[in-house]
Structure formats: structure tokens, C-alpha cells
Design an enzyme around this catalytic site. Sequence first.
Site, PDB file in Angstrom:
ATOM      1  N   HIS B 131       0.858  -1.189   0.000  1.00 36.88           N
ATOM      2  CA  HIS B 131       0.000   0.000   0.000  1.00 36.88           C
ATOM      3  C   HIS B 131       0.894   1.239   0.000  1.00 36.88           C
ATOM      4  O   HIS B 131       1.939   1.256   0.643  1.00 36.88           O
ATOM      5  CB  HIS B 131      -0.872  -0.033   1.264  1.00 36.88           C
ATOM      6  CG  HIS B 131      -1.258   1.315   1.767  1.00 36.88           C
ATOM      7  ND1 HIS B 131      -0.592   1.938   2.800  1.00 36.88           N
ATOM      8  CD2 HIS B 131      -2.231   2.174   1.366  1.00 36.88           C
ATOM      9  CE1 HIS B 131      -1.151   3.110   3.021  1.00 36.88           C
ATOM     10  NE2 HIS B 131      -2.142   3.295   2.171  1.00 36.88           N
ATOM     11  N   HIS B 164      12.103  -1.253   3.052  1.00 37.68           N
ATOM     12  CA  HIS B 164      12.443  -0.263   4.080  1.00 37.68           C
ATOM     13  C   HIS B 164      13.613   0.618   3.626  1.00 37.68           C
ATOM     14  O   HIS B 164      13.627   1.820   3.892  1.00 37.68           O
ATOM     15  CB  HIS B 164      12.809  -0.961   5.397  1.00 37.68           C
ATOM     16  CG  HIS B 164      11.615  -1.494   6.134  1.00 37.68           C
ATOM     17  ND1 HIS B 164      11.709  -2.050   7.378  1.00 37.68           N
ATOM     18  CD2 HIS B 164      10.304  -1.555   5.819  1.00 37.68           C
ATOM     19  CE1 HIS B 164      10.518  -2.435   7.800  1.00 37.68           C
ATOM     20  NE2 HIS B 164       9.646  -2.151   6.854  1.00 37.68           N
TER      21      HIS B 164
END
Lengths: 294, 294
Positions: B131, B164
Amino acid sequence: MLPDPAGTLPLPEEALRARAATWFGELRDRLVAAFEAIEAIAAGEGSAGEGPFPARFQREVWDRPGGGGGVMSILRGSVLEKAGVNVSVVDGVFSEAFRARIPGAAADGRFWAAGISVVVHPRSPLVPAAHMNTRMIVTSHHWFGGGADMTPVFPVAEDTAVFHGALRAACEAAHPEHWPRFKAWCDEYFWLPHRGEPRGVGGIFFDELASPDAEADFRFVRDVGVAFLEAYPAIVRRRMGDPWTAEQKRAQLIKRGRYVEFNLLWDRGTRFGIETGGNAEAVLMSLPPEVAWP
Amino acid sequence: MLPDPAGTLPLPEEALRARAATWFGELRDRLVAAFEAIEAIAAGEGSAGEGPFPARFQREVWDRPGGGGGVMSILRGSVLEKAGVNVSVVDGVFSEAFRARIPGAAADGRFWAAGISVVVHPRSPLVPAAHMNTRMIVTSHHWFGGGADMTPVFPVAEDTAVFHGALRAACEAAHPEHWPRFKAWCDEYFWLPHRGEPRGVGGIFFDELASPDAEADFRFVRDVGVAFLEAYPAIVRRRMGDPWTAEQKRAQLIKRGRYVEFNLLWDRGTRFGIETGGNAEAVLMSLPPEVAWP
């Protein structure tokens, strides 16, 4: 109730509480028997399905950290793809945040609650899903609440009439205002504002039922349970043999998505259970086994 | 901003608003191209799937009754079972009930908002769902918000590090505090209290970003979009060919149930969209195509 700064007085209606808790357990047993009988019929007829035949309910006991607990009974059947019957008897002390929202809890946050919750999601898109729930809640007051409603993918007027008729009779035996009032309350409650559509074809919904005659209220609550028991399994039996198409099954999975949207976005009971740290599996037992969002 | 009892002054940052709206559209085009390229690879390799090959995004324009609207782009692919990219530019006046909750809206309820929202639910349980959302909101103030997170069924440390790492680089180029702060905010936000578990492996989340340098904030928002674009499709490509089992697929359907629970029970963005009368299909585009509750 007398002022009780030390919180040492018993909560009221001890005898009625015990009878209500017993009743919810009895009703669970009768519903379980009715649903297992449907699975036995399907097994006898050699219907296709998953798992061993005939499917039976599995029970799971759960404890509530704050006090009490319940028993979750779940059936994963050939006809009833997922049927859950949960009974619980819990007690404790409402958090400060909840006290203002609960009748009779402002000064003394102690509560006791017992109830039964039933949700059935049939495998066939031609068999309506259904829900029934009744409960007794005790703070410094006591009252009953509950309801029953049906969610067909393709509503059949005859089935709706049978379902509504049984609930109407239970209502009219109790009070002339119950049926019009609780039917309208159901339509208002099981409404998806973001979709502009109802969850299903309705039934009844009631809360904070505390007439001067607690015996009459309890009789009504029992009658609602019996009405559901007599009406819904008969509807399942009438429709369970009808063949369905892949398109109808797809429509069911999408309709179930709306059911999930209602329960998680709008249902106050679900939110209450989640926010009070209820057993997540028991609170969310109502969710359908397979769902699609197109 | 000057007092404006008649509500005739323009909302601030007109030029930046136009550039933000343009950027969200550009990012949508680049994401659509990246996802369609994945489907083209799968079609070229003759992967099994549904529908015509290669799958393409379908666009649907929607108008918001209160002002503005958006374009929903949905792909139902072989690799990306459901991918949605929604861009919107809306304006209007917040209801009294909302004004107190929105920065800078207490005295003047007018608002403008533009954003992009991306949700991907891959068919393979070995490819993480993801998302990303960024937005610019203008009342009498203006600010940016957004985030990006990933939801694998079976987390792979290497994929999490890539995802990340890209977001961290975007953060560190903007402000030394962004990465630790926005990563922690993401972990806190995408948390299911009733399950005691996170939605996924996290990423970043930020809101009310309004530093003295609006250009720098906008650059950061663009960098977040680019980081997602560079990291996530590459992860999909790396995992899309791996064979999976029926047990893994089942685990994915159940994990998706938790995703639905989060979005409908806890996600403030979903609730805001639903309560402000947003387009339900666009707001709920994030829901997975097939879901199971065991």
C-alpha cells in the site's frame, strides 16, 4: 438500588440472571441439534461437501480475562458452510470510558451479561444467511436486548414472510407495539449508509427492554429464540436442495462482502466487543467463511 | 490567513496545489506502467491466470457530490490479482462535526485535497501485498500526509530490507528525523489491537507534515512515491515465479481477513472517507479480491 460506595451489594435480579444464563445454553443446544439435523439429512442424501459426514459442531471454551467467559460452537458443514453459536456469561467492571455510555453504570461500573449469538452462512447462494442474538445485561439496572434478521442473496418473498411471521407472532404475544417498533428498529440498524442499502430483509432488533414486568420481558426473549429456531432451519431445509450457478455463488461472495462491511464498519455490538477486549475469535465469528470484493 | 467572514478569499498555496495534483497523476501513470509491465512479463511467459492477456488497468472516473472527483484505475491480473490506483482532487466545505477535528478548519470549513492511493493484492501468497498513499490537504493551513507499507504472508527479510531501505533513503534525503519517526508511526498505525499483531512488516506513515519549507515537503512526498515505485515492483518480479502450495494460498486468504479487519475497524482514512460521503467503491478499493475467515 441502595447507594453502595464500597461496591459490596450484589447486582440485582440474581434469580433471573441464573434462569437467563440457563436458557441461553438450552437454546444453544436446540439450535445445534437443528443445524446438525440438516447436515445429517445432507449426508444421508450424499450431498457433496467438505470434511467428514455428517458435519458436527466443534466447541471451544474461552475465558474472559476480566471475568466469566463463554463457549463458541462452530459447524463447518456441507449445507451450512459456517454456523456459529456463541453463549457467554461475563461479569466485571466497565472502564471509566464506558460507564457514561451504559445505562445504570455511571455510579457503579460493575456489570453482568449473558447472551447467545447465532450466525449462519450457508454454502448455497439460494439459502439465506441469518443472525439471531439475545442477551440480558445487568448493571444497577437490568434489561434485555437482541434481534434476528435474515440476509438472502436473492430474496424470496415466501421465505421472508415465514421469517417475519414467526418473529411477528413472538412480538405480538408480548406487546402490541413490539412488532412495528422492533421491525423498524431492525431496518434502521442493519443499514449500510455508505452503500445506501440494507444488510438483508430485516427482522427485529431491540435493546434496553426493561418493562415493569421482567418475567414478561424474559418470556419474550425466549419466544424470539424459539421463533428463530422454528422459522430459519425450515427455510434452510426448503432451499438446500436447489441447484445454483457459478454466477449465483459469485453474487453470494460479493453480498458477503457487504455483510463484512456492515459488521466491521457499523455494528455497535462488534465494536463494543472489540473495544472491551472481548475474545476476537468469538466477536468475529460472525464473519463469512469466504468473501469477495470485485 | 486574514479573517474572511464571507469565505471569499482563495485557499492558500494555489500553485503548489496544482503541481501536487499533477504529480499524483504522473505517479499514477508510472505505477500503472510498472504493474502492466509485470502482467506483460507473465503473459509472455504463458503464466496461468484469468481473463485476456496481458491484463490492463481499467479506469473509472467518479465525481464527488460536494465538489471534485477522481479516477480509479483497477487491474485484475494474472500476477496482481487486484491492483488499484486511485487519484483524486476534491474540494468543499467540512461539516460542522468535522471542523473541530481538522487542522485550520475551525473558523473556515473550506478544504481542498488531492492524493494518490495504491493498493496491490498479488495472487501468489509468496508476493507481498503493498500500500502507498500520499496526499496534500489545504484548509486555512496546508500539509502533506501519507505512507507506504508492505504486508507479506510469509515475510522475507531481504524483501523487507529492500522496501524499508528505499523509504529510508527518501526520508534521510529530507530530514534526519523522518525515518525513525515515520517508521515508528507506521508500526503504531498499522496495528490490530484486537489481534495483538501488526498488519504487515511496516514502512512509513506521516501526517500533518508542514515544515517551514513547503517545497522540501513536496519533494519528500514525491520521493516517497518514487521509492515505492522503485522498490515494490522489483520485489514482485523477484517472487512472482515461485510456485506456491494450497496451504500457502489458504494462509494468504486468512491474512487478507486481518487486512480487511484493520481497514474497516481501525483505519482512520477509510472511516474518514466513509463518513464524509466519499465514493464507497474508491474508498473500499483497498479490500482484497478474495478473503477467508476460518
